[in-house]
Design a protein around this motif. Sequence first.
Motif, PDB file in Angstrom:
ATOM      1  N   PRO A   1       0.798  -1.232   0.000  1.00 41.19           N
ATOM      2  CA  PRO A   1       0.000   0.000   0.000  1.00 41.19           C
ATOM      3  C   PRO A   1       0.827   1.276   0.000  1.00 41.19           C
ATOM      4  O   PRO A   1       0.409   2.288  -0.564  1.00 41.19           O
ATOM      5  N   THR A   2       2.000   1.235   0.609  1.00 37.95           N
ATOM      6  CA  THR A   2       2.845   2.440   0.639  1.00 37.95           C
ATOM      7  C   THR A   2       3.430   2.768  -0.734  1.00 37.95           C
ATOM      8  O   THR A   2       3.918   3.885  -0.941  1.00 37.95           O
ATOM      9  N   GLU A   3       3.382   1.803  -1.657  1.00 33.01           N
ATOM     10  CA  GLU A   3       3.953   2.007  -2.998  1.00 33.01           C
ATOM     11  C   GLU A   3       2.913   2.446  -4.017  1.00 33.01           C
ATOM     12  O   GLU A   3       3.259   2.723  -5.171  1.00 33.01           O
ATOM     13  N   TRP A   4       1.639   2.528  -3.602  1.00 29.62           N
ATOM     14  CA  TRP A   4       0.570   2.688  -4.577  1.00 29.62           C
ATOM     15  C   TRP A   4       0.702   3.965  -5.397  1.00 29.62           C
ATOM     16  O   TRP A   4       0.515   3.943  -6.616  1.00 29.62           O
ATOM     17  N   ASP A   5       1.003   5.084  -4.791  1.00 27.39           N
ATOM     18  CA  ASP A   5       1.087   6.350  -5.525  1.00 27.39           C
ATOM     19  C   ASP A   5       2.154   6.291  -6.609  1.00 27.39           C
ATOM     20  O   ASP A   5       1.926   6.727  -7.743  1.00 27.39           O
ATOM     21  N   ARG A   6       3.315   5.756  -6.288  1.00 29.95           N
ATOM     22  CA  ARG A   6       4.376   5.630  -7.298  1.00 29.95           C
ATOM     23  C   ARG A   6       3.962   4.653  -8.390  1.00 29.95           C
ATOM     24  O   ARG A   6       4.217   4.876  -9.575  1.00 29.95           O
ATOM     25  N   TRP A   7       3.348   3.570  -7.975  1.00 31.15           N
ATOM     26  CA  TRP A   7       2.881   2.543  -8.913  1.00 31.15           C
ATOM     27  C   TRP A   7       1.855   3.134  -9.876  1.00 31.15           C
ATOM     28  O   TRP A   7       1.931   2.944 -11.092  1.00 31.15           O
ATOM     29  N   PHE A   8       0.892   3.891  -9.337  1.00 38.78           N
ATOM     30  CA  PHE A   8      -0.165   4.448 -10.166  1.00 38.78           C
ATOM     31  C   PHE A   8       0.375   5.523 -11.101  1.00 38.78           C
ATOM     32  O   PHE A   8      -0.116   5.683 -12.230  1.00 38.78           O
ATOM     33  N   ALA A   9       1.388   6.272 -10.672  1.00 38.07           N
ATOM     34  CA  ALA A   9       1.994   7.284 -11.532  1.00 38.07           C
ATOM     35  C   ALA A   9       2.638   6.641 -12.763  1.00 38.07           C
ATOM     36  O   ALA A   9       2.601   7.205 -13.872  1.00 38.07           O
ATOM     37  N   VAL A  10       3.210   5.457 -12.592  1.00 38.97           N
ATOM     38  CA  VAL A  10       3.785   4.726 -13.731  1.00 38.97           C
ATOM     39  C   VAL A  10       2.677   4.321 -14.696  1.00 38.97           C
ATOM     40  O   VAL A  10       2.830   4.420 -15.920  1.00 38.97           O
ATOM     41  N   LEU A  11       1.557   3.884 -14.157  1.00 38.02           N
ATOM     42  CA  LEU A  11       0.413   3.518 -14.998  1.00 38.02           C
ATOM     43  C   LEU A  11      -0.093   4.734 -15.774  1.00 38.02           C
ATOM     44  O   LEU A  11      -0.361   4.643 -16.984  1.00 38.02           O
ATOM     45  N   GLU A  12      -0.240   5.872 -15.101  1.00 39.67           N
ATOM     46  CA  GLU A  12      -0.702   7.092 -15.777  1.00 39.67           C
ATOM     47  C   GLU A  12       0.238   7.477 -16.912  1.00 39.67           C
ATOM     48  O   GLU A  12      -0.209   7.847 -18.008  1.00 39.67           O
ATOM     49  N   LEU A  13       1.539   7.379 -16.673  1.00 41.40           N
ATOM     50  CA  LEU A  13       2.513   7.733 -17.712  1.00 41.40           C
ATOM     51  C   LEU A  13       2.390   6.797 -18.910  1.00 41.40           C
ATOM     52  O   LEU A  13       2.451   7.236 -20.065  1.00 41.40           O
ATOM     53  N   ALA A  14       2.170   5.515 -18.645  1.00 44.06           N
ATOM     54  CA  ALA A  14       2.044   4.548 -19.740  1.00 44.06           C
ATOM     55  C   ALA A  14       0.819   4.818 -20.600  1.00 44.06           C
ATOM     56  O   ALA A  14       0.801   4.495 -21.790  1.00 44.06           O
ATOM     57  N   PHE A  15      -0.224   5.424 -20.016  1.00 46.00           N
ATOM     58  CA  PHE A  15      -1.443   5.724 -20.759  1.00 46.00           C
ATOM     59  C   PHE A  15      -1.520   7.192 -21.181  1.00 46.00           C
ATOM     60  O   PHE A  15      -2.605   7.726 -21.355  1.00 46.00           O
ATOM     61  N   GLY A  16      -0.375   7.809 -21.372  1.00 44.15           N
ATOM     62  CA  GLY A  16      -0.332   9.140 -21.960  1.00 44.15           C
ATOM     63  C   GLY A  16       0.147  10.243 -21.054  1.00 44.15           C
ATOM     64  O   GLY A  16       0.387  11.365 -21.508  1.00 44.15           O
ATOM     65  N   GLY A  17       0.258   9.976 -19.757  1.00 47.95           N
ATOM     66  CA  GLY A  17       0.817  10.957 -18.856  1.00 47.95           C
ATOM     67  C   GLY A  17      -0.146  11.996 -18.316  1.00 47.95           C
ATOM     68  O   GLY A  17       0.273  12.896 -17.579  1.00 47.95           O
ATOM     69  N   VAL A  18      -1.431  11.899 -18.676  1.00 46.38           N
ATOM     70  CA  VAL A  18      -2.415  12.845 -18.143  1.00 46.38           C
ATOM     71  C   VAL A  18      -2.920  12.299 -16.808  1.00 46.38           C
ATOM     72  O   VAL A  18      -3.475  11.199 -16.761  1.00 46.38           O
ATOM     73  N   PRO A  19      -2.756  13.048 -15.717  1.00 40.90           N
ATOM     74  CA  PRO A  19      -3.181  12.532 -14.408  1.00 40.90           C
ATOM     75  C   PRO A  19      -4.685  12.287 -14.363  1.00 40.90           C
ATOM     76  O   PRO A  19      -5.481  13.026 -14.934  1.00 40.90           O
ATOM     77  N   GLU A  20      -5.073  11.218 -13.694  1.00 39.26           N
ATOM     78  CA  GLU A  20      -6.493  10.955 -13.461  1.00 39.26           C
ATOM     79  C   GLU A  20      -7.061  12.045 -12.561  1.00 39.26           C
ATOM     80  O   GLU A  20      -6.349  12.653 -11.759  1.00 39.26           O
ATOM     81  N   ALA A  21      -8.352  12.285 -12.680  1.00 40.02           N
ATOM     82  CA  ALA A  21      -9.020  13.214 -11.773  1.00 40.02           C
ATOM     83  C   ALA A  21      -8.904  12.682 -10.348  1.00 40.02           C
ATOM     84  O   ALA A  21      -8.890  11.469 -10.129  1.00 40.02           O
ATOM     85  N   PRO A  22      -8.813  13.574  -9.376  1.00 39.64           N
ATOM     86  CA  PRO A  22      -8.650  13.120  -7.981  1.00 39.64           C
ATOM     87  C   PRO A  22      -9.708  12.123  -7.535  1.00 39.64           C
ATOM     88  O   PRO A  22      -9.388  11.160  -6.826  1.00 39.64           O
ATOM     89  N   GLU A  23     -10.986  12.333  -7.933  1.00 44.44           N
ATOM     90  CA  GLU A  23     -12.025  11.412  -7.488  1.00 44.44           C
ATOM     91  C   GLU A  23     -11.873  10.031  -8.138  1.00 44.44           C
ATOM     92  O   GLU A  23     -12.213   9.010  -7.530  1.00 44.44           O
ATOM     93  N   GLU A  24     -11.357   9.991  -9.379  1.00 45.37           N
ATOM     94  CA  GLU A  24     -11.098   8.701 -10.008  1.00 45.37           C
ATOM     95  C   GLU A  24      -9.959   7.972  -9.301  1.00 45.37           C
ATOM     96  O   GLU A  24     -10.049   6.777  -8.997  1.00 45.37           O
ATOM     97  N   LYS A  25      -8.898   8.718  -9.058  1.00 40.83           N
ATOM     98  CA  LYS A  25      -7.734   8.126  -8.393  1.00 40.83           C
ATOM     99  C   LYS A  25      -8.108   7.591  -7.014  1.00 40.83           C
ATOM    100  O   LYS A  25      -7.692   6.495  -6.622  1.00 40.83           O
ATOM    101  N   GLU A  26      -8.910   8.338  -6.292  1.00 41.23           N
ATOM    102  CA  GLU A  26      -9.347   7.901  -4.966  1.00 41.23           C
ATOM    103  C   GLU A  26     -10.162   6.610  -5.057  1.00 41.23           C
ATOM    104  O   GLU A  26      -9.981   5.678  -4.254  1.00 41.23           O
TER     105      GLU A  26
END
Length: 409
Positions: free
Chosen positions: A10-35
Amino acid sequence: MTTELRVLDPTEWDRWFAVLELAFGGVPEAPEEKELWRDLTEFERFLGVWDGDLCVGTAGAFSFRVTVPGGASVRAGGVTMVSVAGTHRRRGILTSMMRRQLDDLRAAGEPLAVLTASEPEIYGRFGYGIAAYSMRATIDTTRVRLSVPEGTDGVSLRLADVTESSAVCEELYAKLVPARPGMIARLPGWERQPLLDPAQHREGASPKLCVLAERDGELVGFAHYAVKPDWNFAGADGAVQVHQVMGLDPVAEAALWRYLCSVDLTARVRVYGRPVDEGWQHLVSDVRRCEPTLRDALFVRLVEVGAALEARTYQAPVDVVFEVADAFCPWNEGRWRLTGDAKGASCVRTSDPADLELSVRELGAAYLGGISLASLASAGRVRELCEGALVEASVAFGSPVAPWLPHGF
């Protein structure tokens, strides 16, 4: 360099999700989606591949129950959030994650894996077949008229707050889940998914709206939609964007479609991700003016061939021996005798001669009843070894309604 594949902490989730966002174009998900995605993450079922402190691969699986022909709700791993960093291609990272996932699903006793694909060409080599398509359409409501069934005027409609009406809409959704293969029973937490409405994704449309359909005081349907206003020299040219339409019967659905096609100051209704056999196509006066288009939606992979084929029923009696190829999950390879009908089925190992030869990918494609084994045979993907077996199996595997994935994951 060496990489390490491990269960996500769980402590790695933010870094992990940032890698996923970058792979799908680098546009950050909306905060409510990410939550929401963090809250839905089953950490013991999510994987990361790490090169030192750097995350270079992501993959996860949700615990789903998917409706199969016959109405049973079967356990399935919902494969999701798969990515490999562009700097670490061609190192076997994707293969290692797919291997680990399928081994874990088998150990957990889940006979199916399902996914949606950002790039469809990727997953065939891992045994996934396209089992369900979806439809998108743009209904030109300036040219198209609806002919609705008798009783439609007996359905009353009222606008409701999307969030406040969520509980009753979810109850209605749950009633419909057993009726169509491919539908997913929404476990706790997933009721939030239809409520997502990030402003950054609206592209000028209104916030999500809800209309409820009632008969004799009972809820019989609902629709979630938005309106995108627009004008041209001739006047109003807005669009209704449909997110969900659910009805307990054809009359309720017709009332909702009639409403959506008559919203003031609009000239078209845009629908996405709908069942390919949805009834509105038979209500419209000119289907050409609706521009229906198909797209792949749900991929299915049989993790355990015997258990998966036994979990569904068959619309005609069948007794057939499959010779199954599955290099990625060799425990599925070999001959399987399937016997079944509308009441149930058995699928066991056999040494009897094979009637049909195919790979697990074709079995996955045909599993929900929307893709014909005969159609796959016409492409050379299924080989008939015993005359008549192909027709028998094709008819048995069919479904009276097309499979449908109601939402992404």
